[in-house]
Design an enzyme around this catalytic site. Structure first.
Site, mmCIF file in Angstrom:
data_model
loop_
_atom_site.group_PDB
_atom_site.id
_atom_site.type_symbol
_atom_site.label_atom_id
_atom_site.label_comp_id
_atom_site.label_asym_id
_atom_site.label_seq_id
_atom_site.Cartn_x
_atom_site.Cartn_y
_atom_site.Cartn_z
ATOM 1 N N ALA A 275 -32.042 -34.022 20.425
ATOM 2 C CA ALA A 275 -32.763 -33.986 21.848
ATOM 3 C C ALA A 275 -32.520 -32.726 22.808
ATOM 4 C CB ALA A 275 -32.020 -35.118 22.811
ATOM 5 N N HIS A 276 -33.222 -32.562 23.609
ATOM 6 C CA HIS A 276 -33.356 -31.385 24.424
ATOM 7 C C HIS A 276 -32.305 -30.704 24.845
ATOM 8 C CE1 HIS A 276 -34.165 -33.964 28.353
ATOM 9 N NE2 HIS A 276 -33.100 -34.027 27.811
ATOM 10 N N ASN A 277 -31.851 -29.717 24.601
ATOM 11 C CA ASN A 277 -30.691 -28.655 25.174
ATOM 12 C C ASN A 277 -29.168 -29.174 24.245
ATOM 13 O OD1 ASN A 277 -32.063 -29.277 27.913
ATOM 14 N ND2 ASN A 277 -31.792 -27.269 27.371
#
Lengths: 354, 354, 354
Positions: A242-244
């Site tokens: 997922a993001h980051n």
């Protein structure tokens, strides 16, 4: 028809720096396991549980440690780490078609301001968008999409049908299997009175050198800063990052792992298949997580971690499941029993004393 | 506009070999469930729990067992297995566009030495590489990629955007949904002082006849020998089959199952959704594994198997989780109690005897 | 090179209806977190646990609640919900390339009877089949496939490489990320003496307005009626939605969720990552299911639900797993102890009475 690769045992010994026991001019045309190899194939003994197959193998030669070689009379290549030697030789026998350096298929759609190195190759129907940069020796498969300003370092290989969104940075010698999607929009929404309002995902993805990414794996772009994948990271199929998220160097993940947003994973970790991590936690270096474990908190000590229950015949499992729901009650009753028994014993002692 | 298919009840009865109760010339233009069907639709009663809908159905006719037909006065087709009859008739009403035999889209890129049967069809922007063989009646969707030397048996259908790598063997009448990736490189690495060295995946994938493969499912090629999928195997979406897995004939897997490398699954097994299997184990024929079970050991007896815990309200679940971590302690205390109580009882007995 | 977006603090305040503390003409060229933002970036404080970063932030300005603003001396935009304000402003700084309205790439293959609005755009190598309808302002990415009679409502965006099968209905302003497959054939088979007979999936998929669908997510078409996704539903990556599932308005699902056939999920639910639901159950409105929970029964009360066990060091976990298998035995022994202790106590009481 594909030409069959062929090497002499002597050539292979020389390539590995291995000690040759046997005929230097014996031809080897393939690799196989001990119990499947034929007389023109090379095999290897790495896992001690396969030692039992050594005596009966029909292999033309076997990669062995000097110790194992003492109990083998056939042709052999002696080397400290036979599994690593097998890994090294395996590439000689790979039937994978090699891209022709510099060949750009006429159907590829390449933006005028994209930079494709003269030694890179681009497959049929690939699309390369404005400002993308493809370094020396990169091979881009058919049907790939390389978004605007995305950069691919030298020597990389994109199998057919890989999507790289815009502003993705890929290091050197990175391999991405078919169906992988890098840089898709992360899952970010703000809730306004029950309705989800989208948060634009304005970060990118940054991937180090020597990374492998499996089929249909997805790595989302960051919400603000980049999602980060370190050097030497190996990701199997159908992984979701997922993001980051940040993944440290040389960490490996088996298939179907899911990592939630902003979680940070250390270096030299191993995540077995189906592991899930919640968001915003940190896993230190050197952690091994067993299959299908649910990780809901940070891990600060190296070592192995697990969750879940053992498989049982379904009828027994149903009993266990029912008992787990009674566990809190059982624990209270156990405590109660201990108190009551202590009272009984005390009373008995008192009675004895009396 | 699509022409609506229409058949008379008499035609449908004849096709099935069913006994007709009612008007042979009634037109049927579709299929629907008992509570959704209208007067020009055929329905069916298979699951006994839907028997309650039979009386009030507006269906033009119903597929029924002779027994169920006794309590139904409307038009009906009587047949031993109504669900199977529904399966058979469903194909008459499928709106799926049919490929036109022999039609190769002018944009398809087909290698000069690939062999595409004259009755096969190839969609727009499909890419077929050197040495591939496409048998009679195969329909290859738009954007598909068929790698070098890959063989597709007669009557198969590839939905749009399927990737078959090189040296994949597909049997007859195999259906592969969009996004599936067959023959991607298996996840094989040898660890050399903390750095992962890639092992070339030189095996292929061999898939039997009458197999179905769901959307975005991935089946990796073998490390040395082939990954093997038997005849009649049905795989749902987003399944992951690792290198050198073997799946026996007529085994079915629901979505999101993950099978680790070299694991062997028997015939006529059923794996429910989200099941995970570790590598290098064997599952015998006739095993049913319930949803999200983690299978960490071989199974040698047919039957149903499960793992996991039951869903609870989160607050209760937290208590159960805490108690599970105390279980080892609880078990010891229980044993201790038993000993102490036995001592108390013995003492009491001794006192009584005294 | 991409032009960098730039706005004055005054412009941003006006756009949000926020109160400006500070220099109206300060230029803002990006968004970042409190500890990463530089002097030309705007940040925000939404999560109280990041309040500690406020004092030291180098951000050019911060989105703050009026309360938090009291303890901050730098430039700020005061607003009731800073996170929502950030969501709104994020779109100003999104580097995502925007499709040019009305631009149809010359390589797109569009059926003669498909209807593409003059303001829609179609990317390279997209394929749009017979009878499809693409409404105003829709942007279809490169390599997308839009099946026969499929309808896409106005303002939608398909990232590159999305598959929509035939007869799929997509609402307005729907975003679909790369690799998603909508309308694949559901997993339906009738078993005839051990052999699976396919059931044609003749229903479609109907998706509401303002839906987001993540990368490599799959939504199967219905067996008879349509699979239904409500308005405002947000689906992360690699989610699997089986045939005839119904998802209520404004429900959000994190990555890797799997929903089995015909299950019905209410409105305003949240399913965390890796959750699995069996088929044919109903989840009421307002349910939150924590990560990797296995849902095997209907839920009729709003609230949070969980299953699974907590992660432990692997050695401790092995003990817990062994004890869980003994739980039924432990429960019986506990009951036995209670009876025996009661007997002892009764005997003791009797003895005392004697």
């Amino acid at each position: 028809m594909m030409a069959v690769p062929a090497f002499t045992l002597g050539q292979l010994a020389e390539r590995l720096g291995a000690t040759l026991h046997g005929a230097a001019d014996k031809m080897i045309t393939g690799l196989a396991t001990l119990h499947e190899a034929g007389p023109d194939q090379l095999s290897f003994l790495a896992n001690p549980q396969y030692r039992k197959y050594l005596a009966a193998t029909r292999a033309g030669a076997v990669l062995l440690t000097p110790t194992d070689a003492q109990s083998y009379s056939g042709d052999a290549l002696l080397i400290a780490n036979p599994y690593l030697a097998y890994a090294q030789l395996s590439h000689l026998f790979d039937p994978k078609p090699q891209a022709i350096a510099g060949l750009v298929h006429p159907t590829a759609v390449i933006a005028a301001d994209a930079v494709v190195d003269a030694s890179a190759s681009v497959g049929a129907y690939a699309v390369i968008e404005s400002g993308a940069q493809i370094a020396a020796g990169v091979a881009i498969g058919a049907h790939c999409f390389v978004g605007a300003r995305t950069v691919i370092g030298e020597g990389g290989w994109l199998a057919p049908r890989v999507t790289l969104y815009h502003d993705v940075r890929i290091g050197k010698r990175v391999v991405i299997q078919s169906g992988a999607v890098i840089g898709g929009e992360g899952f970010g929404f703000a809730n306004e009175k029950g309705v989800w309002q989208k948060i634009a995902q304005i970060g990118g993805v940054s991937i180090g050198d020597d990374v492998e990414i499996g089929s249909n794996t997805t790595i989302d772009r960051g919400a603000l800063a980049d999602t980060l994948i370190g050097n030497g990271v190996k990701l199997d199929n159908q992984i979701m990052i997922a993001h980051n998220v940040q993944v440290g160097d040389h960490t490996a993940m088996a298939a179907c792992v899911g990592i939630s947003g902003s979680t940070k994973i250390g270096k030299h970790c191993m995540l077995a298949g189906g592991v899930g991590l919640v968001g915003h936690i940190e896993i230190c270096d050197g952690v091994f997580i067993t299959g299908m474990t649910m990780v809901t908190r940070s891990i600060t000590e190296p070592g192995a971690y697990s969750s879940g229950t053992a498989m049982q015949p379904a009828a027994e499992w149903k009993k266990s499941v029912a008992r787990i729901r009674q566990l809190d009650d059982m624990a209270r009753r156990l405590q109660q029993l201990e108190k009551r028994l202590a009272a009984v014993t005390a009373a008995g002692d008192a009675a004895s004393d009396a």
